[in-house]
Scaffold this motif. Structure first.
Motif, short mmCIF file in Angstrom:
data_model
loop_
_atom_site.label_atom_id
_atom_site.label_comp_id
_atom_site.label_asym_id
_atom_site.label_seq_id
_atom_site.Cartn_x
_atom_site.Cartn_y
_atom_site.Cartn_z
N LEU A 182 0.86 -1.18 0.00
CA LEU A 182 0.00 0.00 0.00
C LEU A 182 0.89 1.23 0.00
N TYR A 183 0.80 2.05 -1.07
CA TYR A 183 1.65 3.23 -1.18
C TYR A 183 1.27 4.29 -0.15
N THR A 184 2.28 4.93 0.40
CA THR A 184 2.06 6.00 1.36
C THR A 184 1.67 7.28 0.61
N ARG A 185 1.14 8.25 1.34
CA ARG A 185 0.83 9.55 0.75
C ARG A 185 2.08 10.18 0.15
N GLU A 186 3.20 10.05 0.87
CA GLU A 186 4.45 10.63 0.39
C GLU A 186 4.87 10.00 -0.94
N GLU A 187 4.73 8.69 -1.06
CA GLU A 187 5.10 8.01 -2.31
C GLU A 187 4.21 8.46 -3.46
N ILE A 188 2.90 8.60 -3.21
CA ILE A 188 1.99 9.06 -4.24
C ILE A 188 2.35 10.48 -4.67
N GLU A 189 2.69 11.33 -3.72
CA GLU A 189 3.06 12.72 -4.03
C GLU A 189 4.37 12.78 -4.82
N GLN A 190 5.31 11.88 -4.51
CA GLN A 190 6.56 11.83 -5.28
C GLN A 190 6.30 11.47 -6.74
N LEU A 191 5.41 10.49 -6.95
CA LEU A 191 5.04 10.11 -8.32
C LEU A 191 4.34 11.26 -9.03
N ALA A 192 3.48 11.98 -8.31
CA ALA A 192 2.77 13.10 -8.89
C ALA A 192 3.74 14.19 -9.35
N GLU A 193 4.73 14.50 -8.50
CA GLU A 193 5.73 15.52 -8.86
C GLU A 193 6.51 15.10 -10.10
#
Length: 396
Positions: A179-190
């Motif tokens: 399960l991806y963390t919020r931080e990991e999702i935000e890194q992918l978004a950036e």
């Protein structure tokens, strides 16, 4: 004799289903098989969904709109809003399963020869969808020692070329349960914004998260509206795999207009299945609370049982209902066939999915299997005991 296409010849077999003939032969011999290979939940489908079909008085089983029932899409939008995913009905196209949604996404954003980056291991059918779309997968390795966490963003950046169109993730993951963390999702978004890429997120296991950890959708990231595409399905959420209803979701109007052409070409999603799926949205939250508690217990039982088998290494999942286990064997494919063809303990055996088929990199994951903990706890306990005995005998 007319020849088969190169595309057809290179189409990969499903690691989940390719052993079915061996299982059928084993059953004909009278063996009982504990199926740990496929994500078919034994949880009962919500009665409200089944009753909606059973008690329907349709006179003509007609086509629906190519995007699916408007009433269903409106209710889906409310469901997503409740899950911090702000979308409208026009941002949703109902599809024949999540599989069709993935095909629509690939068809809408890629041309033959384009590239999609995917952390591996990944859902095996991504290989097939990419093959049929003429897309090249650029795999980036997640490892069992890191519990299959998101690889460093720097490793993604190394793979990006002028042919790269998207990054595809499954969250929570199939086959890893990560399960991806919020931080990991935000890194992918950036990263997606920096390189003008799409992020395609397969979120069909959204409801299945454990240990108090929250799911973070790619659709909830501010500023990513033009880059985010979500794939969803009722199959696992409501234990309705046979309904074959999913959806494609994006706030990017150009993506949705293009995907609509593919939706029109296949006419419409199935009518009765949409009726069941729409009714399923009335399922009370208590259903998911009970299901999650059951899966948490199954996960704990499975992980503990695997850890107690000599030579087995297992990653602990935080979501979905799968895990990857490394076995003390050289070739898990051969072992899986042996389990069905040659082995039995008290006329019983187990069926697992060799994990090599969940990788795009050749000769990777050869000693790994994916195990789905979709069986009742007493059956899981029995299956673990059989697996332990089988490994001892196989390695003699």
């Amino acid at each position: 004799m007319p020849s088969i296409s190169n595309k057809g010849q290179s189409m990969p077999e499903s690691p989940i289903r390719k052993l079915v003939p061996f299982a059928e032969a084993a059953r004909k011999k009278g063996k009982k098989i504990y199926q740990l290979n496929i994500g078919q939940p034994d949880i009962e489908t919500p009665k409200v969904a089944l009753d909606a079909v059973k008690n329907n008085d349709i006179d003509v089983l007609s086509y629906s709109h190519s995007a699916g029932f408007e009433s269903y899409r409106n209710k889906l939008a409310k469901y997503y809003d409740k899950n911090d995913i702000p979308v409208d009905a026009e941002d949703i196209i109902v599809t024949t399963g999540g599989s069709e949604a993935l095909l629509f996404a690939m068809g809408s954003i890629t041309d033959p020869g384009d590239e999609i980056i995917i952390p591996e291991p990944f859902y095996a059918n991504y290989n097939g969808f990419a093959n049929s779309s003429g897309v090249n997968i650029l795999p980036i390795r997640a490892t069992i020692k890191d519990n299959f966490a998101l690889p460093p963003i720097s490793e993604f950046e190394k793979l990006i070329t002028n042919k790269t169109k998207a990054i595809l993730i499954c969250n929570p993951g199939n086959p890893t349960g990560y399960l991806y963390t919020r931080e990991e999702i935000e890194q992918l978004a950036e990263l997606a914004l920096k390189h003008d890429l799409f992020i395609v997120a397969d979120e069909v296991y959204r409801e299945f998260t454990y240990d108090g950890v929250k799911h973070h959708s790619i659709m909830s990231i501010p500023g990513l509206e033009e880059n985010a595409i979500m794939v969803d399905s009722v199959s696992k959420r409501y234990s309705m795999c046979g309904a074959r209803i999913g959806c494609l979701v994006s706030k990017n109007k150009e993506v949705m207009t293009t995907a609509m052409k593919f939706a029109q070409a296949r006419l419409s999603p199935p009518t009765f299945a949409q009726i069941a799926a729409e009714a399923a949205l009335n399922t009370p939250d208590s259903y998911f609370e009970e299901v999650n508690e059951e899966y948490t217990q199954r996960r704990n039982l499975l992980v503990e049982g695997l850890e107690n088998i000599p030579g087995v290494n297992v990653a602990k999942p935080k979501g979905a209902f799968y895990c990857i286990a490394e076995l003390p064997v050289k070739n898990a494919d051969d072992f899986a066939k042996w389990l069905l063809e040659e082995f039995e303990h008290e006329n019983e055996t187990v069926m697992v999915a060799p994990a090599a088929g969940f990788y795009s990199t050749p000769n990777t994951g050869m000693n790994q299997v994916r195990i789905a903990y979709v069986l009742k706890k007493e059956n899981l306990t029995r299956a673990l005991n059989i697996l332990k005995i089988a490994l001892e005998e196989y390695n003699k």
